[in-house]
Design a protein around this motif. Sequence first.
Motif, PDB file in Angstrom:
ATOM      1  N   ILE A  52       1.006  -1.187   0.055  1.00 22.69           N
ATOM      2  CA  ILE A  52       0.090  -0.158  -0.224  1.00 22.69           C
ATOM      3  C   ILE A  52       0.959   1.204  -0.096  1.00 22.69           C
ATOM      4  N   GLN A  53       0.625   2.107  -0.940  1.00 22.88           N
ATOM      5  CA  GLN A  53       1.094   3.365  -0.915  1.00 22.88           C
ATOM      6  C   GLN A  53       0.267   4.599  -0.815  1.00 22.88           C
ATOM      7  N   SER A  54       0.588   5.630  -0.217  1.00 22.27           N
ATOM      8  CA  SER A  54      -0.027   6.982  -0.309  1.00 22.27           C
ATOM      9  C   SER A  54       1.035   8.047  -0.362  1.00 22.27           C
ATOM     10  N   HIS A  55       0.887   8.982  -1.578  1.00 25.34           N
ATOM     11  CA  HIS A  55       1.761   9.754  -1.803  1.00 25.34           C
ATOM     12  C   HIS A  55       3.176   9.345  -2.047  1.00 25.34           C
ATOM     13  N   LYS A  56       3.410   8.403  -2.472  1.00 25.45           N
ATOM     14  CA  LYS A  56       4.825   7.742  -2.876  1.00 25.45           C
ATOM     15  C   LYS A  56       5.328   7.075  -1.548  1.00 25.45           C
ATOM     16  N   LYS A  57       4.550   7.014  -0.298  1.00 34.23           N
ATOM     17  CA  LYS A  57       5.111   6.479   0.865  1.00 34.23           C
ATOM     18  C   LYS A  57       4.495   5.248   1.089  1.00 34.23           C
ATOM     19  N   ASP A  58       5.322   4.091   1.461  1.00 38.11           N
ATOM     20  CA  ASP A  58       4.676   2.807   1.777  1.00 38.11           C
ATOM     21  C   ASP A  58       3.960   2.818   3.320  1.00 38.11           C
ATOM     22  N   LEU A  59       2.925   2.161   3.244  1.00 35.72           N
ATOM     23  CA  LEU A  59       1.996   2.135   4.431  1.00 35.72           C
ATOM     24  C   LEU A  59       1.812   0.684   4.931  1.00 35.72           C
ATOM     25  N   THR A  60       1.996   0.392   6.066  1.00 35.66           N
ATOM     26  CA  THR A  60       1.571  -0.989   6.509  1.00 35.66           C
ATOM     27  C   THR A  60       0.006  -1.101   6.596  1.00 35.66           C
ATOM     28  N   ASP A  61      -0.650  -0.094   6.889  1.00 38.98           N
ATOM     29  CA  ASP A  61      -2.345  -0.045   6.850  1.00 38.98           C
ATOM     30  C   ASP A  61      -2.785   1.351   6.372  1.00 38.98           C
ATOM     31  N   ALA A  62      -3.762   1.453   6.034  1.00 37.30           N
ATOM     32  CA  ALA A  62      -4.511   2.724   5.403  1.00 37.30           C
ATOM     33  C   ALA A  62      -5.960   2.877   6.463  1.00 37.30           C
ATOM     34  N   ARG A  63      -6.175   4.200   6.581  1.00 34.40           N
ATOM     35  CA  ARG A  63      -7.406   4.748   7.430  1.00 34.40           C
ATOM     36  C   ARG A  63      -8.298   4.997   6.254  1.00 34.40           C
ATOM     37  N   PRO A  64      -9.671   5.089   6.717  1.00 36.31           N
ATOM     38  CA  PRO A  64     -10.432   5.824   5.932  1.00 36.31           C
ATOM     39  C   PRO A  64     -10.349   7.292   5.590  1.00 36.31           C
ATOM     40  N   GLY A  65     -10.808   7.614   4.209  1.00 35.28           N
ATOM     41  CA  GLY A  65     -10.494   8.950   3.773  1.00 35.28           C
ATOM     42  C   GLY A  65      -9.064   9.087   3.355  1.00 35.28           C
ATOM     43  N   THR A  66      -8.304   8.133   3.080  1.00 30.08           N
ATOM     44  CA  THR A  66      -6.971   8.048   2.632  1.00 30.08           C
ATOM     45  C   THR A  66      -7.072   7.793   1.073  1.00 30.08           C
ATOM     46  N   ARG A  67      -6.261   8.610   0.140  1.00 28.57           N
ATOM     47  CA  ARG A  67      -6.234   8.126  -1.063  1.00 28.57           C
ATOM     48  C   ARG A  67      -4.963   7.160  -1.324  1.00 28.57           C
ATOM     49  N   ILE A  68      -5.246   5.997  -1.934  1.00 30.66           N
ATOM     50  CA  ILE A  68      -4.033   5.106  -1.839  1.00 30.66           C
ATOM     51  C   ILE A  68      -3.909   4.440  -2.984  1.00 30.66           C
ATOM     52  N   ALA A  69      -2.682   3.899  -3.229  1.00 28.93           N
ATOM     53  CA  ALA A  69      -2.373   2.872  -4.324  1.00 28.93           C
ATOM     54  C   ALA A  69      -2.229   1.550  -3.888  1.00 28.93           C
ATOM     55  N   VAL A  70      -2.918   0.393  -4.370  1.00 32.08           N
ATOM     56  CA  VAL A  70      -2.844  -0.865  -3.570  1.00 32.08           C
ATOM     57  C   VAL A  70      -2.232  -1.908  -4.767  1.00 32.08           C
ATOM     58  N   ASN A  71      -1.140  -2.549  -4.317  1.00 29.21           N
ATOM     59  CA  ASN A  71      -0.636  -3.246  -5.192  1.00 29.21           C
ATOM     60  C   ASN A  71      -1.346  -4.624  -4.820  1.00 29.21           C
ATOM     61  N   LEU A  72      -1.970  -5.518  -6.005  1.00 28.69           N
ATOM     62  CA  LEU A  72      -2.780  -6.610  -5.645  1.00 28.69           C
ATOM     63  C   LEU A  72      -2.017  -7.904  -6.355  1.00 28.69           C
ATOM     64  N   SER A  73      -2.328  -8.888  -5.847  1.00 30.58           N
ATOM     65  CA  SER A  73      -1.797 -10.127  -6.295  1.00 30.58           C
ATOM     66  C   SER A  73      -2.863 -11.079  -7.070  1.00 30.58           C
ATOM     67  N   GLY A  74      -2.290 -11.577  -8.177  1.00 30.42           N
ATOM     68  CA  GLY A  74      -3.286 -12.672  -8.707  1.00 30.42           C
ATOM     69  C   GLY A  74      -4.642 -12.142  -9.607  1.00 30.42           C
ATOM     70  N   VAL A  75      -4.463 -10.731  -9.893  1.00 29.12           N
ATOM     71  CA  VAL A  75      -5.437 -10.164 -10.872  1.00 29.12           C
ATOM     72  C   VAL A  75      -4.910  -9.185 -11.977  1.00 29.12           C
ATOM     73  N   SER A  76      -5.469  -9.168 -12.817  1.00 26.52           N
ATOM     74  CA  SER A  76      -5.134  -8.388 -14.102  1.00 26.52           C
ATOM     75  C   SER A  76      -5.807  -7.063 -13.833  1.00 26.52           C
ATOM     76  N   ARG A  77      -4.821  -5.997 -14.368  1.00 26.18           N
ATOM     77  CA  ARG A  77      -5.293  -4.509 -14.497  1.00 26.18           C
ATOM     78  C   ARG A  77      -6.860  -4.362 -15.183  1.00 26.18           C
ATOM     79  N   HIS A  78      -6.936  -5.369 -15.996  1.00 25.14           N
ATOM     80  CA  HIS A  78      -8.102  -5.256 -16.931  1.00 25.14           C
ATOM     81  C   HIS A  78      -9.512  -5.649 -16.101  1.00 25.14           C
ATOM     82  N   ASP A  79      -8.952  -6.706 -15.240  1.00 25.36           N
ATOM     83  CA  ASP A  79     -10.171  -7.235 -14.317  1.00 25.36           C
ATOM     84  C   ASP A  79     -10.446  -6.188 -13.164  1.00 25.36           C
ATOM     85  N   ALA A  80      -9.598  -5.236 -13.071  1.00 23.58           N
ATOM     86  CA  ALA A  80      -9.711  -4.257 -12.031  1.00 23.58           C
ATOM     87  C   ALA A  80      -9.839  -2.801 -12.239  1.00 23.58           C
TER      88      ALA A  80
END
Length: 485
Positions: free
Chosen positions: A224-252
């Motif tokens: 999980i990243q927010s503003h190019k910083k790694d997070l161990t967890d993210a709270r409500p209201g946070t804009r985040i980028a989530v790296n997912l395993s096992g799914v295609s970007r076309h499916d998401a």
Amino acid sequence: MYVIGTAGHVDHGKSALVKALTSIDPDRLPEEKQREMTIDLGFAWWTLPSGKEISIVDVPGHERFIKNMLAGVGAINVAILVIAADEGVMPQTREHISILEILNVDKIVVAITKIDLVDQETIQLVEIEANDLLSSTRFRGSQVISVSSRNGNGIRRLSETIDELVGLARPRENLGRPRLSVDRSFSVSGFGTVVTGVLIDGCFAVGQEVYLARSGNKSRIRRIQSHKKDLTDARPGTRIAVNLSGVSRHDAGRGEVLIDNRCPILTARLDARLTVSSHVSRTLKHNQQVTFHVFTTESSARVRILDNENLIPGQDGLVQIHLKSPVYLLRGDRFVIRSSDETLGGGYIIDAHPRRRHRRFVSSILESLMTIENGAEGNSMLRFIDESAPTTSLGLAKITNLSIHETLLTLGSLHDSGKIILLGAEGLTENCIIYSARKWDLVKDRANEILKSYHRDYPTRQGIPKEEFRSRLDYDATPFQQMLD
């Protein structure tokens, strides 16, 4: 964490203003840089004078890209309405302010841009025009600040005002039910699929098992990243980028919803309170075909008006909306409806999962919807229990869009007053089976009729076999045993 967004007509300087505030150019596509026009969502971040860190979503202003704009403003707390001093209020200025109103955005500030291109008298006229525009909206009295992204005039005052408004905005609650409506998905070499969006209603953590609501695909959060910083967890209201395993970007892709629930409840029908925008020139007709937008999700839909023949501009009413494509949403979510060329209106969801197609002008149906909409939480929940019985505490939390803690408190009050029945020896838990007292009486009456009928047919037998009794009642094994107990 808070998220703010831009709004306003095309070529009024939204992206330039974001860059002046944050030093980040939100235009990320080559076509945008070539045309010098935003066509899709852009993103930036910024530390306010108070030290608060916020995310910024920059939206396109061209009428052809309104659906992209809608995908960006569904979860913002504060908006910057941008009006160019050399043009004044324009069509998309009015449409965007209408959308911000429909979505119940907390606060806005108006930025009069390009003041370096005009004289002081023109600036004053545009400020008056902006205040006139706001006077007929819920944002009347909002600050109007004149700025130049080129020479920096007014930028400091604007940043201080945004800081103040963010402090007044409502923070996102943690309802224990995280969801992220995807606004962008892409692949990163060596990492795989990444999705971005604003996290609401709960928290995500690295290593957590998650699901794509529409496809049902299972995944796990790698990073999980927010503003190019790694997070161990993210709270409500946070804009985040989530790296997912096992799914295609076309499916998401955009419009998918990332959740923590293995069995999401999609809906193709919902009950809502809808208001027709006062800016439109046409009446919303019963059974009219529209495009339905909620967060980043879009679907064709048909609007059935339940309490009026039609709805005129500025009028609101109770409606049932039938969606062509099932979507994942919850009670209380805000939505927008559009025709092919304009925003018609929008509102909020009263019941995301009505069990049946409603008939029009039926007083009992209208009263029931208004009970959910306006009544005390206990009355609203009792109606949901009556409609859904049997159900569970966890199921009710999802339907009512309350935290499990609030749900259990309300159920405790209903149980103490004898309005609901709990099945199971454990008492009130997340998974206990719940009936309304009225529905439970009907179940008992039906059980008695089945037993009487059996004894009439087989008077010499000792009693009905348990499995036959369960079959006739049409129950699954677990609730049946608890019902017998």
